[in-house]
Design a protein around this motif. Structure first.
Motif, short mmCIF file in Angstrom:
data_model
loop_
_atom_site.label_atom_id
_atom_site.label_comp_id
_atom_site.label_asym_id
_atom_site.label_seq_id
_atom_site.Cartn_x
_atom_site.Cartn_y
_atom_site.Cartn_z
N LEU A 11 95.48 44.27 11.11
CA LEU A 11 95.36 43.04 11.89
C LEU A 11 94.00 42.42 11.64
N VAL A 12 94.00 41.14 11.32
CA VAL A 12 92.74 40.45 11.02
C VAL A 12 92.82 39.03 11.58
N GLN A 13 91.69 38.48 11.94
CA GLN A 13 91.65 37.11 12.43
C GLN A 13 91.73 36.13 11.27
N ALA A 14 92.21 34.96 11.57
CA ALA A 14 92.27 33.91 10.55
C ALA A 14 90.88 33.69 9.96
N ASN A 62 101.38 29.61 -5.72
CA ASN A 62 100.51 28.48 -5.37
C ASN A 62 99.92 28.64 -3.97
N SER A 63 100.68 29.28 -3.09
CA SER A 63 100.24 29.42 -1.70
C SER A 63 99.03 30.34 -1.54
N VAL A 64 98.74 31.17 -2.54
CA VAL A 64 97.63 32.11 -2.42
C VAL A 64 96.56 31.87 -3.48
N LYS A 65 96.82 30.98 -4.40
CA LYS A 65 95.88 30.74 -5.49
C LYS A 65 94.53 30.29 -4.94
N GLY A 66 93.47 30.92 -5.43
CA GLY A 66 92.13 30.60 -4.96
C GLY A 66 91.68 31.42 -3.78
N ARG A 67 92.62 32.12 -3.13
CA ARG A 67 92.27 32.96 -1.97
C ARG A 67 92.50 34.45 -2.25
N PHE A 68 93.51 34.75 -3.03
CA PHE A 68 93.86 36.14 -3.33
C PHE A 68 93.48 36.47 -4.76
N THR A 69 93.12 37.74 -4.98
CA THR A 69 92.80 38.22 -6.32
C THR A 69 93.50 39.55 -6.56
N LEU A 81 95.00 44.10 -4.20
CA LEU A 81 95.15 42.70 -3.83
C LEU A 81 94.07 42.37 -2.82
N ARG A 82 93.08 41.64 -3.28
CA ARG A 82 92.02 41.19 -2.40
C ARG A 82 92.46 39.86 -1.78
N MET A 83 92.45 39.81 -0.45
CA MET A 83 92.93 38.62 0.26
C MET A 83 91.79 38.05 1.10
N ASN A 84 91.36 36.86 0.76
CA ASN A 84 90.30 36.17 1.49
C ASN A 84 90.86 34.95 2.20
N SER A 85 90.09 34.44 3.14
CA SER A 85 90.47 33.22 3.87
C SER A 85 91.90 33.31 4.38
N LEU A 86 92.21 34.41 5.01
CA LEU A 86 93.59 34.65 5.45
C LEU A 86 94.01 33.65 6.51
N LYS A 87 95.28 33.30 6.48
CA LYS A 87 95.87 32.34 7.41
C LYS A 87 97.01 33.03 8.17
N PRO A 88 97.35 32.52 9.34
CA PRO A 88 98.48 33.12 10.08
C PRO A 88 99.76 33.15 9.26
N GLU A 89 99.95 32.18 8.39
CA GLU A 89 101.17 32.16 7.57
C GLU A 89 101.17 33.22 6.48
N ASP A 90 100.07 33.95 6.32
CA ASP A 90 100.05 35.08 5.40
C ASP A 90 100.62 36.35 6.04
N THR A 91 100.91 36.29 7.31
CA THR A 91 101.47 37.45 8.02
C THR A 91 102.80 37.84 7.41
N ALA A 92 102.91 39.11 7.01
CA ALA A 92 104.13 39.60 6.36
C ALA A 92 103.96 41.08 6.05
N VAL A 123 100.64 43.21 7.17
CA VAL A 123 99.45 42.38 7.32
C VAL A 123 99.74 41.35 8.41
N THR A 124 98.89 41.35 9.43
CA THR A 124 99.06 40.41 10.53
C THR A 124 97.77 39.61 10.69
N VAL A 125 97.89 38.30 10.63
CA VAL A 125 96.74 37.41 10.75
C VAL A 125 96.88 36.63 12.04
N SER A 126 95.93 36.82 12.93
CA SER A 126 95.97 36.13 14.22
C SER A 126 95.19 34.82 14.15
N SER A 127 95.65 33.85 14.92
CA SER A 127 95.00 32.53 14.91
C SER A 127 93.90 32.44 15.94
#
Length: 127
Positions: A11-14, A62-69, A81-92, A123-127
């Motif tokens: 669980l991580v904040q947006a 396209n939805s993760v380009k520039g944020r995920f590596t 999979l490095r995930m930066n600038s996570l958004k609530p819509e990345d929850t899955a 992965v859960t991203v809270s707003s």
């Protein structure tokens, strides 16, 4: 047989970051292209990223380009999979996948082409 085990979800904040790992065991020499997919409740499985066996070719949704590596360490039989600038819509639930086709420079975006799958990590991203 090849086993894939994911870790690193949570669980991580947006705006926050997470790094997922996928460790392969068993006949790891037969694993070439690796990929990450995700599936949110009520939605179809979605391609996230793929990396060739050589690591030289990479593809992102396209939805993760520039944020995920995506990256891999073949000596450790692990893909990340490095995930930066996570958004609530990345929850899955994020699952890694491996393909046994012996190509060193191939990336794969179609899930039906993968031979091996992990169980997934939430992965859960809270707003």
């Amino acid at each position: 047989q090849v086993q894939l085990v994911e870790s690193g979800g949570g669980l991580v904040q947006a705006g926050g970051s997470l790094r997922l790992s996928c460790a392969a065991s068993g006949r790891t020499f037969s694993v070439y292209t690796m990929g990450w997919f995700r599936q949110a409740p009520g939605q179809e499985r979605e391609f996230v990223a793929s990396i060739s066996r050589s690591g030289g070719n990479i593809s992102y949704a396209n939805s993760v380009k520039g944020r995920f590596t995506i990256s891999r360490d073949n000596a450790k039989n692990t893909v990340y999979l490095r995930m930066n600038s996570l958004k609530p819509e990345d929850t899955a639930v994020y699952r890694c996948a491996g393909d046994s086709s012996p190509y060193w420079s191939r990336v794969i975006t179609n899930p039906i082409e993968y031979d091996y799958w992990g169980q997934g990590t939430q992965v859960t991203v809270s707003s």
